[in-house]
Scaffold this motif. Structure first.
Motif, PDB file in Angstrom:
ATOM      1  N   VAL A   3       1.063  -1.344  -0.076  1.00 36.12           N
ATOM      2  CA  VAL A   3      -0.060  -0.048  -0.023  1.00 36.12           C
ATOM      3  C   VAL A   3       0.643   1.184   0.080  1.00 36.12           C
ATOM      4  N   VAL A   4       1.777   1.225   1.145  1.00 37.27           N
ATOM      5  CA  VAL A   4       2.807   2.623   0.932  1.00 37.27           C
ATOM      6  C   VAL A   4       3.353   2.849  -0.384  1.00 37.27           C
ATOM      7  N   MET A   5       3.902   1.611  -0.872  1.00 32.65           N
ATOM      8  CA  MET A   5       4.860   1.588  -2.148  1.00 32.65           C
ATOM      9  C   MET A   5       3.967   2.181  -3.317  1.00 32.65           C
ATOM     10  N   ILE A   6       2.631   1.528  -3.459  1.00 39.05           N
ATOM     11  CA  ILE A   6       1.715   1.877  -4.724  1.00 39.05           C
ATOM     12  C   ILE A   6       1.249   3.258  -4.477  1.00 39.05           C
ATOM     13  N   TYR A   7       0.740   3.517  -3.016  1.00 37.94           N
ATOM     14  CA  TYR A   7       0.350   5.126  -2.854  1.00 37.94           C
ATOM     15  C   TYR A   7       1.434   5.981  -3.082  1.00 37.94           C
ATOM     16  N   THR A   8       2.705   5.893  -2.730  1.00 38.80           N
ATOM     17  CA  THR A   8       3.794   6.770  -3.220  1.00 38.80           C
ATOM     18  C   THR A   8       4.024   6.834  -4.710  1.00 38.80           C
ATOM     19  N   ALA A  41      -6.512  13.636 -25.697  1.00 39.30           N
ATOM     20  CA  ALA A  41      -7.358  12.570 -24.890  1.00 39.30           C
ATOM     21  C   ALA A  41      -6.643  11.224 -24.769  1.00 39.30           C
ATOM     22  N   ALA A  42      -6.330  10.798 -26.100  1.00 45.76           N
ATOM     23  CA  ALA A  42      -5.648   9.604 -25.935  1.00 45.76           C
ATOM     24  C   ALA A  42      -4.363   9.686 -25.165  1.00 45.76           C
ATOM     25  N   PHE A  43      -3.817  10.346 -25.420  1.00 44.61           N
ATOM     26  CA  PHE A  43      -2.304  10.434 -24.526  1.00 44.61           C
ATOM     27  C   PHE A  43      -2.862  10.436 -23.068  1.00 44.61           C
ATOM     28  N   SER A  44      -3.987  11.403 -22.637  1.00 45.14           N
ATOM     29  CA  SER A  44      -4.220  11.258 -21.256  1.00 45.14           C
ATOM     30  C   SER A  44      -4.561  10.236 -20.795  1.00 45.14           C
ATOM     31  N   ILE A  45      -5.347   9.430 -21.509  1.00 46.31           N
ATOM     32  CA  ILE A  45      -5.699   8.069 -21.092  1.00 46.31           C
ATOM     33  C   ILE A  45      -4.424   6.995 -20.881  1.00 46.31           C
ATOM     34  N   LEU A  46      -3.569   7.182 -21.768  1.00 43.81           N
ATOM     35  CA  LEU A  46      -2.349   6.216 -21.792  1.00 43.81           C
ATOM     36  C   LEU A  46      -1.678   6.661 -20.655  1.00 43.81           C
ATOM     37  N   TYR A  47      -1.507   8.173 -20.187  1.00 49.25           N
ATOM     38  CA  TYR A  47      -0.825   8.187 -18.965  1.00 49.25           C
ATOM     39  C   TYR A  47      -1.315   7.986 -17.821  1.00 49.25           C
ATOM     40  N   SER A  48      -2.895   8.065 -17.721  1.00 46.16           N
ATOM     41  CA  SER A  48      -3.488   7.698 -16.429  1.00 46.16           C
ATOM     42  C   SER A  48      -3.705   6.533 -16.359  1.00 46.16           C
ATOM     43  N   THR A  49      -3.898   5.758 -17.324  1.00 46.38           N
ATOM     44  CA  THR A  49      -4.207   4.165 -17.048  1.00 46.38           C
ATOM     45  C   THR A  49      -3.339   3.460 -15.917  1.00 46.38           C
ATOM     46  N   PRO A  50      -1.958   3.653 -15.905  1.00 48.17           N
ATOM     47  CA  PRO A  50      -1.157   2.934 -14.900  1.00 48.17           C
ATOM     48  C   PRO A  50      -1.555   3.148 -13.303  1.00 48.17           C
ATOM     49  N   VAL A  51      -1.921   4.574 -13.208  1.00 49.14           N
ATOM     50  CA  VAL A  51      -2.294   4.879 -11.782  1.00 49.14           C
ATOM     51  C   VAL A  51      -3.622   4.516 -11.449  1.00 49.14           C
ATOM     52  N   LEU A  52      -4.431   4.577 -12.462  1.00 50.40           N
ATOM     53  CA  LEU A  52      -6.109   3.788 -12.152  1.00 50.40           C
ATOM     54  C   LEU A  52      -5.690   2.553 -11.868  1.00 50.40           C
ATOM     55  N   LEU A  53      -4.959   1.732 -12.536  1.00 49.85           N
ATOM     56  CA  LEU A  53      -5.200   0.186 -12.221  1.00 49.85           C
ATOM     57  C   LEU A  53      -4.260   0.012 -10.770  1.00 49.85           C
ATOM     58  N   LEU A  54      -3.389   1.018 -10.719  1.00 51.57           N
ATOM     59  CA  LEU A  54      -2.697   0.887  -9.386  1.00 51.57           C
ATOM     60  C   LEU A  54      -3.632   0.930  -8.072  1.00 51.57           C
ATOM     61  N   TYR A  55      -4.637   1.935  -8.555  1.00 48.50           N
ATOM     62  CA  TYR A  55      -5.247   2.376  -7.409  1.00 48.50           C
ATOM     63  C   TYR A  55      -6.557   1.201  -7.270  1.00 48.50           C
ATOM     64  N   LEU A  80      -5.784  -1.772  -7.505  1.00 46.38           N
ATOM     65  CA  LEU A  80      -5.146  -3.016  -6.696  1.00 46.38           C
ATOM     66  C   LEU A  80      -5.340  -2.652  -5.430  1.00 46.38           C
ATOM     67  N   ILE A  81      -5.105  -1.287  -4.818  1.00 46.52           N
ATOM     68  CA  ILE A  81      -5.048  -1.241  -3.258  1.00 46.52           C
ATOM     69  C   ILE A  81      -6.198  -0.642  -2.710  1.00 46.52           C
ATOM     70  N   SER A  82      -7.358  -0.404  -3.692  1.00 45.44           N
ATOM     71  CA  SER A  82      -8.541   0.366  -3.248  1.00 45.44           C
ATOM     72  C   SER A  82      -9.098  -0.323  -2.086  1.00 45.44           C
ATOM     73  N   ALA A 104      -7.180   7.635   3.436  1.00 45.21           N
ATOM     74  CA  ALA A 104      -7.467   8.885   2.532  1.00 45.21           C
ATOM     75  C   ALA A 104      -6.938   9.960   3.613  1.00 45.21           C
ATOM     76  N   LEU A 105      -7.422  10.044   4.755  1.00 43.81           N
ATOM     77  CA  LEU A 105      -7.174  11.036   5.647  1.00 43.81           C
ATOM     78  C   LEU A 105      -5.636  11.185   5.689  1.00 43.81           C
ATOM     79  N   GLY A 106      -4.895  10.482   5.303  1.00 44.52           N
ATOM     80  CA  GLY A 106      -3.487  10.741   5.313  1.00 44.52           C
ATOM     81  C   GLY A 106      -2.780   9.609   6.207  1.00 44.52           C
ATOM     82  N   GLY A 107      -3.388   8.854   6.651  1.00 49.77           N
ATOM     83  CA  GLY A 107      -3.086   7.836   7.467  1.00 49.77           C
ATOM     84  C   GLY A 107      -2.575   8.335   8.611  1.00 49.77           C
ATOM     85  N   ALA A 108      -2.436   9.858   8.506  1.00 47.16           N
ATOM     86  CA  ALA A 108      -2.243  10.840   9.781  1.00 47.16           C
ATOM     87  C   ALA A 108      -3.124  10.567  10.751  1.00 47.16           C
TER      88      ALA A 108
END
Lengths: 321, 286
Positions: B205-210, B253-267, B269-271, B279-283
């Protein structure tokens, strides 16, 4: 009542169970293993890499920031840098553009963080508890997707949304409402709404967690006593989640204060200076006008405001560490 | 009597249904508002004549994707992003894991002030220190270097990672460690062989979130990197599309999708591990 409040939102988090004293106390007993007293400082050695990085790249720049803010450093050459005392700050407070930036930052923070993200987040969290499952899932997915998208993509999407030829005006036309060039007539509102679009998920998640901590019996008891929706919200729900409201407002405000990419990509602070919040003003003065000293003084003011909020936040949490 | 209860129950049911329908309707309206910009992204990416409005493409095409899948537009910036964010993430997670161990296991009079300082630092607006950071980087010749930028990015995420990691580590029972200690294992051995494997999910979680945070970061690389061939995707998308006179929206738009896909998938994974508290910042381990 106070005891109940404590459990209800004293732990809006619930992530890994914390054993505050346990781990530590056991740790101290544990070092009778040959190493003896000499090894005691050594066991703090793993802190070193993190501490070095934090000192070099975080404490260092902050210290440098304090120094530069009192000089007249310019981008063109470091030889011209002299100590000028409070001149930069005096200049800031008599600079119309600075006051404009402060005002716009207040509007931006108030509209997007305090009113927008916070209220919509709470409303969404509340409605999701009452809504049917598929609707809840779809709403969650859409709102969170807006949050997870990179900042710069969000900026482009909302730029397209608010442009004269954009989707918002298309919708307004379809509803027979007057349309206008949002990024020109009301740029600060457009970027505020953009920030609401991007940041609401955070509040929604926090309030969902906080609301789920309220014991059912309490709301049911109030219902039986004949309290209507508004009264239940005002007298029961809100007081019970007040700590979550506090932390959420604090964190929202802090992150809104430092928004740069979203505004820069949507309007570049324009037209003119009509959406130039403090971070954009700082960047503009330091790099486009090459007044590093002046820009840093503005940055220092921003940092101080942030630091004050952080202190309040840390105190509000009353963390046990 | 029985009929009476039934009637009350039925009235209650009706009211519950009404409340649910009203909530559904309200949520549908809000969702639609949030959805429109996202729809524009999806529809424009497959529309050769995309403009700024949401509309169905007359003939869906992959033209836009083909046009942006070049070295200059997609591959180099994405690779830069991967190098920059990947190395920074590894550094952050390593330092955070090392730092969290003594903070979680031992107690001294420094640990509380240290942790409070860390918590305080998680909230500081990083944006505000970018001007002095740039000034310092110029003086020590780190401007426009990938490793300098990666070091700063790693540090910017470090306070939060330490805080999160420490809270995860507190949740790992100490029994196994004590056994290892008695067997004469060193601290590093205990940490790498026992504690870290036990807190695997927390580490992930820490790794993916970072990584997600760094992947989307615009301002830091925007300030610290200058050469076009070193820019990560977050900045290249801005310099490439933001500065061109006539933007080809479909490609954007096409490039935005390519660029956003990795983080959406990773999210995704850990959602599951990310509740409101996280979300509160673990804080908010209050």
């Amino acid at each position: 009542m106070s005891a109940v409040t404590g459990t209800a939102d004293g732990a809006p988090v619930g992530e890994p169970p914390l054993a505050p004293a346990g781990g530590g106390a056991k740790g101290t007993e544990r070092d009778g293993r040959g190493a003896g007293r000499g090894a005691r400082p050594l066991r703090w050695l793993p802190l070193a890499p993190a501490t070095v990085l934090l000192l070099l790249f975080l404490a260092g720049p902050i210290g440098y920031c304090v120094w530069i803010a009192f000089t007249n450093t310019q981008l063109t050459g470091s030889s011209t840098s002299d100590f000028v005392g409070l001149d930069n700050f005096r200049r800031a407070f008599s600079d119309d553009n600075f006051r404009n930036a402060v005002w716009l930052t207040l509007v931006f923070t108030f509209v997007s963080s305090i009113v927008g993200q916070n209220t919509i987040g709470l409303a969404l969290a509340g409605l999701m508890r009452a809504a049917s499952r598929p609707v809840r899932t779809v709403t969650g997915a859409v709102v969170i997707a807006a949050w997870v998208l990179p900042e710069i993509v969000a900026a482009f999407l909302l730029y397209a949304f608010f442009r004269r030829e954009g989707t918002l005006n298309a919708v307004l036309d379809w509803l027979h409402l007057p349309s206008q060039n949002w990024l020109f007539t009301l740029p600060i509102l457009a970027v505020s709404f953009a920030n609401v679009w991007r940041g609401t998920a955070f509040s929604m998640l926090i309030y969902s967690a906080a609301l789920s901590e309220i014991p059912k019996e309490i709301t049911e008891a109030a219902e039986v006593d004949g309290a209507n929706g508004v009264r239940r919200l005002w007298h029961i729900t809100l007081p019970m989640i007040r700590r979550s409201i506090g932390t959420n407002l604090m964190l929202n405000t802090l992150s809104t204060l430092s928004v740069f990419g979203l505004i820069w990509a949507m309007t570049r602070g324009g037209p003119g200076t009509r959406s130039q919040t403090l971070p954009v003003f700082m960047y503009d003065q330091a790099f486009l006008k090459s007044l590093i000293g002046y820009g840093t003084a503005v940055a220092l003011l921003l940092l101080i405001v942030g630091a004050l909020f952080s202190v309040v936040y840390v105190r509000l949490l009353k963390v046990e560490v | 009597m029985r009929g009476g209860t039934k009637a009350v129950a039925r009235a209650g049911m009706k009211r519950a249904t009404r409340v649910r329908l009203a909530s559904d309707a309200a949520l549908a309206v809000v969702t639609a508002a949030f959805l429109l910009p996202l729809l524009w992204l999806l529809l424009s990416s497959v529309d050769a004549e995309a403009d700024l409005r949401v509309r169905l493409p007359s003939s869906p095409t992959t033209e836009n994707f083909q046009a942006v899948l070049t070295d200059e537009i997609t591959f180099t910036p994405m690779l830069n992003s991967l190098l920059l964010c990947g190395s920074a993430t590894l550094l952050t997670v390593t330092c955070a894991a090392l730092a969290a161990y003594p903070l979680s296991r031992y107690r001294s009079r420094f640990s509380r002030p240290y942790l409070l300082t860390i918590l305080f630092t998680t909230c500081l607006p990083i944006t505000a220190i970018m001007v002095p950071v740039y000034g310092l980087f110029v003086q020590v010749n780190l401007v426009d270097t990938m490793y300098g930028t990666a070091l700063f990015l790693a540090t910017s995420q470090l306070p939060f990672s330490i805080w999160l990691m420490k809270n995860f580590m507190d949740g790992v029972p100490t029994v196994l460690e004590e056994a290892a200690w008695t067997d004469g294992a060193s601290m590093i051995q205990t940490l790498t062989r026992i504690v870290l494997p036990l807190m695997g999910p927390g580490m992930t979680v820490v790794m993916i979130y970072t990584f997600i945070q760094l992947w989307g970061n615009f301002f830091v690389p925007f300030m610290l990197l200058l050469s076009p061939d070193q820019l990560p995707a977050s900045v290249s998308i801005f310099t490439f599309f933001g500065n061109h006179g006539s933007v080809i929206y479909g490609q954007l738009a096409a490039f935005s999708i390519l660029y956003s896909t990795p983080v959406l998938l990773l999210y995704i994974l850990i959602s599951r591990r990310l509740g409101g508290g996280f979300a509160l910042g673990g804080a908010v381990k209050g």
